[in-house]
Enzyme design. Structure first.
Site, short mmCIF file in Angstrom:
data_model
loop_
_atom_site.label_atom_id
_atom_site.label_comp_id
_atom_site.label_asym_id
_atom_site.label_seq_id
_atom_site.Cartn_x
_atom_site.Cartn_y
_atom_site.Cartn_z
N ALA B 27 0.69 -0.61 -0.28
CA ALA B 27 0.44 0.18 0.26
C ALA B 27 1.14 1.17 0.03
CB ALA B 27 -0.77 -0.26 1.42
N ILE B 30 2.49 2.98 -4.87
CA ILE B 30 1.93 2.54 -6.54
C ILE B 30 0.76 1.83 -6.08
CG2 ILE B 30 1.71 0.87 -7.90
CD1 ILE B 30 4.89 1.18 -8.71
N CYS B 163 12.58 -15.28 -13.69
CA CYS B 163 13.28 -16.22 -15.03
C CYS B 163 14.40 -15.63 -15.41
CB CYS B 163 12.34 -16.95 -15.77
SG CYS B 163 11.34 -18.06 -16.13
N CYS B 175 38.53 -5.25 1.70
CA CYS B 175 39.65 -4.97 2.54
C CYS B 175 39.17 -3.24 1.53
CB CYS B 175 41.00 -5.68 1.92
SG CYS B 175 40.86 -6.34 0.40
#
Ligand SMILES: [Zn+2]
Lengths: 339, 608
Positions: B27, B30, B163, B175
């Site tokens: 939520a 988008i 995939c 290092c």
């Protein structure tokens, strides 16, 4: 074009706009904060456009509409609550529009555009118009143009939508990414010793008014060759604008059958008029043009919102000059007409 | 109820919508947009799930939330706001992680379509597997800045989320972080590790002291350094950094002297390191650059001003005190989790990264810039989210209409392509990769490792981090011998044994299973003497379908069939690192059910 950009952002603004400042920079945000926007037509598309512009953090947004809220608006108009059917669409949208971002001044105007003097439109930095007839669009476009104000218009019919922009003579900066070789220590090999640097370049774009774009001459060979690309969205727009002008309304879901027939007839006339290949404008494109479908309003409202941000922030190349959303192919593309 | 007004859609779609049940996962930016579109369109039954609560930096795009909602559950507030658009639909909100036994295969099976609006790969991988197992179409979405995409995933018909090998996480050799930083990000990673050493979950792989095992410094350097510095750093290093700091009561000056004085002098004594590099300059607390500078005029956001070293030291002192107090207020054994939105945590990392950068002649950065880098922020904006969510719901409508084969992936480009296209649909669905180790009928993958040194505990990590499993069980193929059990305690006594010690050898295959994900994969063990950790090997004989050229703007640009990288892989090419995800706070929608992870997952430090 936008003034008063020298005032620093407050802490609350910096916090709320943090993510977008990281994308488009502080200068753009300051320009946005100084700009005044008029949104005409509070259909679903108008609501989507208003939402995006208010969230971006402009100075002020005026919602202009003289129509009443109807049930069909609720399919995509989320700014007006369902219990306000019958009230003015702009006024009904005010409360929720303000709640989106209390830092933006949101006001409403309930007079019809035909009753407003030319000077009214020139008090804004940019005008976004939806739901008007071609003649009304052209009038406002020309007023804006004469006063060097930016003009955008667009519409969604069902799942189909378009946007047109006239930014007159538009200067903007564009960020270009370049790769630069760097070497700091023995750990750096060919691959990681490259650094991307972005440089900003100034550019300029010249626009044409809507009447030029809508009266493109399809007998000219350069336009003819465009037909081969095969997307008829420009003509779908012509048909739908013509329907609105002739019928004084949009295609009505309650008259789906007869209106579809009318649209097919208008399509056939246009095909003949412009000698277009038969079958070029498929039936499919003219059957999903009823109401304003929420997904399509979100898509076209997102594009218009982004173009307003680009236009007032004068950053990144804006679309010149027409954008179409073809829902059958789910393609969105930009073409230049009328130049 | 869908037909508020009949005739907007044709009858078939109207009916399909009326009978549909949709799950929205996430939520955020988008997710809010998708939920709005579904509710307005009249989708009658919707469930939405999100673990997260609302933050003020969400408000520029997550428009269902307002200032007064900050701190509340995203799922719940999104539901309440969306219902005000259309009170006639039924929304169920879950303030929860989707990675949970509560949301098993049978839960997923009740939906016609699942719509992903997530911000991290772990949860995406998980929902991908759940939808494959439940055979429910998944509409996967993401944005990054102006760009975005919508993709349909359907078992057997399209490729799944896993995939194609995804670009590996950016890794840095240990290092470089500990001894020889050369870029700001190296100092930032070091500073985050220091935070964890002092206040967070201690991780031996995040040591911040000089690394004497650096192959470059091999031989005399380490030894001579040890003997000359034996009393100071030698002693300190044997104690944990946390313990030492606690004993000094987190005294900023002592901390500073050790980290930016003694440790740097120790590094200088490893002379081989500085034969071709500019050596670092140790600092002393009471004589720092910028101490007597007059205040400078700064335009822009306060956070965009670059602090002097002197200021950094002050910020270090103040943030240290605040973090110490925070830690002291927690129950015994608890620790802090670094969060870019926590003021003191962000101040601490900015100050330490910049002091270290100054010492190594690396440009210092503003708090604003360091926040982007340390917090892995990919900015999200309202418009791109709105467009992607609109396309996603239109794609969902097409699937309900039965036009699944036409519901190809659509990419939102940041700028139009050469054909003027801003939204670019693919011409056809991309078929599944038959060699995919997730969605192939008989999933299989190789695991290259040194069986003589890899422990069973490391193997669990390989399955969790490499194969994205939540609770792996493993048996030896053909023998039925249980090697790993997800039941707590069952195989823990073997944790420190090497694979060889428990009788596994080269070419031996394990059947690894995750009950929650309903996912089983055959893992072939491959002996590699030089492998210091582990590495997944996917089949290279049959190339995977190449991604379509420019239609993949940001995600999936690495179409080559490379072995899937484990943590011991060499440094990633940074160009290919961009994955389309919606930015939000990392890992927010994920809460692995059985273990606690720190937020440090965005970089991995390699063993040298
Ligand atoms: Zn797959």
């Amino acid at each position: 074009m936008v003034e008063n950009t020298d005032v620093e952002l407050s802490e609350a603004e910096a916090e709320q706009y943090d993510r977008q400042i990281r994308l488009w920079g502080l200068e753009s945000q300051k320009r946005l904060r100084a700009s005044k926007v008029l949104i005409i037509g509070l259909s679903g598309l108008g609501a989507e456009t208003a939402k995006n512009i208010i969230l971006s953090g402009v100075k002020s947004v005026c919602l202009l509409d003289n129509e009443k809220l109807k049930e069909i608006d609720l399919y995509s108009q989320f700014l007006a609550p369902p219990d306000k059917i019958g009230e003015n669409r702009a006024e009904a949208s005010l409360q929720r529009a303000r709640a989106l971002n209390p830092m933006v001044e949101v006001s409403s105007e309930t007079r019809a555009v035909d009753n407003l003097p030319d000077e009214y439109f020139t008090t804004f930095d940019i005008v976004c118009a939806t739901g008007l007839k071609q003649e009304q669009l052209e009038r406002i476009n020309n007023v804006c143009r004469d006063n060097n104000k930016k003009f955008l218009c667009g519409d969604v019919w069902g799942m189909f939508g378009y946007m047109f922009a006239d930014l007159v003579d538009h200067e903007y900066s564009e960020e270009i990414v370049q790769h630069k070789a760097v070497k700091r220590g023995p750990d750096d090999n060919e691959k990681n010793a490259r650094e991307t640097v972005s440089i900003t370049v100034k550019r300029r774009a010249i626009y044409v008014p809507l009447q030029n774009a809508l009266s493109a001459d399809w007998r000219k060979p350069e336009l003819r060759s465009r037909l081969r690309r095969g997307d008829p969205s420009y003509f779908v727009l012509k048909i739908l604008l013509r329907f609105r002008d002739e019928q004084n309304r949009n295609p009505d879901p309650a008259k789906r059958k007869s209106d579809t027939e009318t649209l097919f007839r208008m399509r056939d006339e246009l095909v003949k008029e412009l000698s277009l290949p038969s079958g070029f404008i498929s039936d499919e494109l003219l059957t999903d043009v009823y109401g304003v479908v929420a997904g399509a309003a979100a898509v076209v409202g997102g594009v218009i919102g982004q173009e307003v941000v680009k236009a007032v922030s004068q950053r990144e190349p804006p679309h010149n000059n027409m954008f179409f959303f073809n829902p059958v192919k789910c393609v969105g593309f930009v073409e230049l007409y009328g130049q | 109820m869908v037909a508020r007004v009949a005739g907007v859609f044709d009858e078939k779609l109207t009916e399909a919508i009326a009978n549909s049940k949709i799950l929205v996962v996430g939520a955020g930016g988008i997710g809010c947009e998708i939920l709005k579109n579904l509710v307005l369109t009249g989708f009658p039954q919707i469930e939405i799930i999100d673990l997260d609560t609302i933050d003020v930096s969400n408000l520029n795009r997550q428009f269902l939330f307002h200032k007064e909602h900050v701190g509340k559950s995203k799922a719940q507030v999104a539901k309440d706001s969306a219902l005000s658009f259309n009170p006639n639909v039924n929304i169920v909100a879950h303030h929860d992680s989707v990675i949970s036994n509560d949301y098993g295969v049978s839960y997923f099976k009740q939906f016609n379509i699942v719509m992903n609006a997530l911000d991290n790969r772990v949860a995406r991988n998980h929902v991908n597997r759940m939808c494959l197992a439940a055979n429910v179409p998944l509409v996967e979405t993401g944005t990054a800045g102006y760009a975005g995409q919508v993709e349909l995933i359907k078992k057997g018909l399209t490729q799944c989320y896993e995939c194609q090998p995804k670009a590996p996480q950016k890794t840095f050799p240990g290092c470089t972080i500990r001894n020889t930083p050369s870029e700001p990000i190296h100092c930032i990673v070091w500073a985050k590790h220091l935070f964890n050493q002092l206040f967070g979950e201690e991780d031996p792989d995040q040591d911040v002291s000089p690394d004497t095992a650096d192959p470059e410094a091999a031989g005399e350097a380490g030894a001579s350094a040890l003997s000359s510095e034996g009393t100071t750093s030698g002693n300190v290093d044997r104690k944990s950094t946390r313990q030492w700091a606690a004993e000094t009561n987190y005294d900023a000056e002592k901390l500073f002297t050790k980290l930016f004085g003694d440790d740097i002098r120790y590094l200088l004594s490893m002379e081989n390191l500085w034969k071709k590099r500019r050596p670092p300059t140790p600092l002393t607390w009471d004589n720092l650059p910028g101490k007597d500078d007059p205040p400078t005029q700064h335009s822009g956001l306060p956070d965009q001003r670059v602090w002097s070293v002197h200021e950094c030291a002050q910020v270090l002192a103040n943030s240290c005190k605040a973090l110490q107090a925070d830690l002291a207020g927690r129950p015994e054994g608890d620790h802090l989790v670094w969060d870019k939105d926590e003021k003191s945590a962000m101040d601490f990392v900015t100050a330490c990264a910049n002091i270290r950068a100054f010492i190594f002649n690396i440009p210092t950065k503003s708090r604003f810039e360091i926040k982007s880098m340390a917090g892995n922020i990919i900015p999200a904006i309202a418009t791109a989210n709105a467009i992607v969510a609109g396309l996603a719901v239109l794609r969902a409508q097409a699937i309900l209409r039965g036009l699944t084969a036409a519901a190809t992936s659509v990419y939102l480009r940041p700028k139009v392509n050469h054909r003027g296209q801003l939204f670019v649909p693919e011409k056809a669905l991309t078929p599944p990769n038959p060699k995919c180790y997730v969605c192939a009928p008989k999933p299989e993958v190789g695991l290259a490792c040194n069986l003589k040194s890899l422990t069973l505990k490391d193997l669990t990590t390989a399955f969790k981090d490499g194969l994205n499993m939540q609770a792996p069980d493993a048996t030896v193929e053909g023998k039925g011998l249980v090697v790993l059990s997800s039941e707590p305690g069952e195989t823990d006594h073997n944790n420190d044994k090497t694979l060889e010690q428990i009788g596994l050898n080269d070419g031996c295959a394990l059947l690894v299973d995750d009950f929650l994900q309903n996912y089983e994969v055959r893992v072939r063990l491959q002996q590699e003497d030089d492998e210091k950790s582990w590495r997944l090997v996917t089949d290279t004989d049959a190339p995977m379908p190449a991604p379509k050229e420019e239609e993949k703007p940001a995600n999936g640009s690495n179409g080559s069939n490379e072995p899937k990288p484990g943590p011991s892989r060499t440094r990633a090419d940074s160009e290919s690192d961009m994955e389309i995800i919606e930015e939000d706070d990392d890992e927010t929608t994920v809460k692995p059910p059985k273990r606690r992870r720190t937020e440090m997952s965005d970089e991995v430090v390699e063993l040298c």
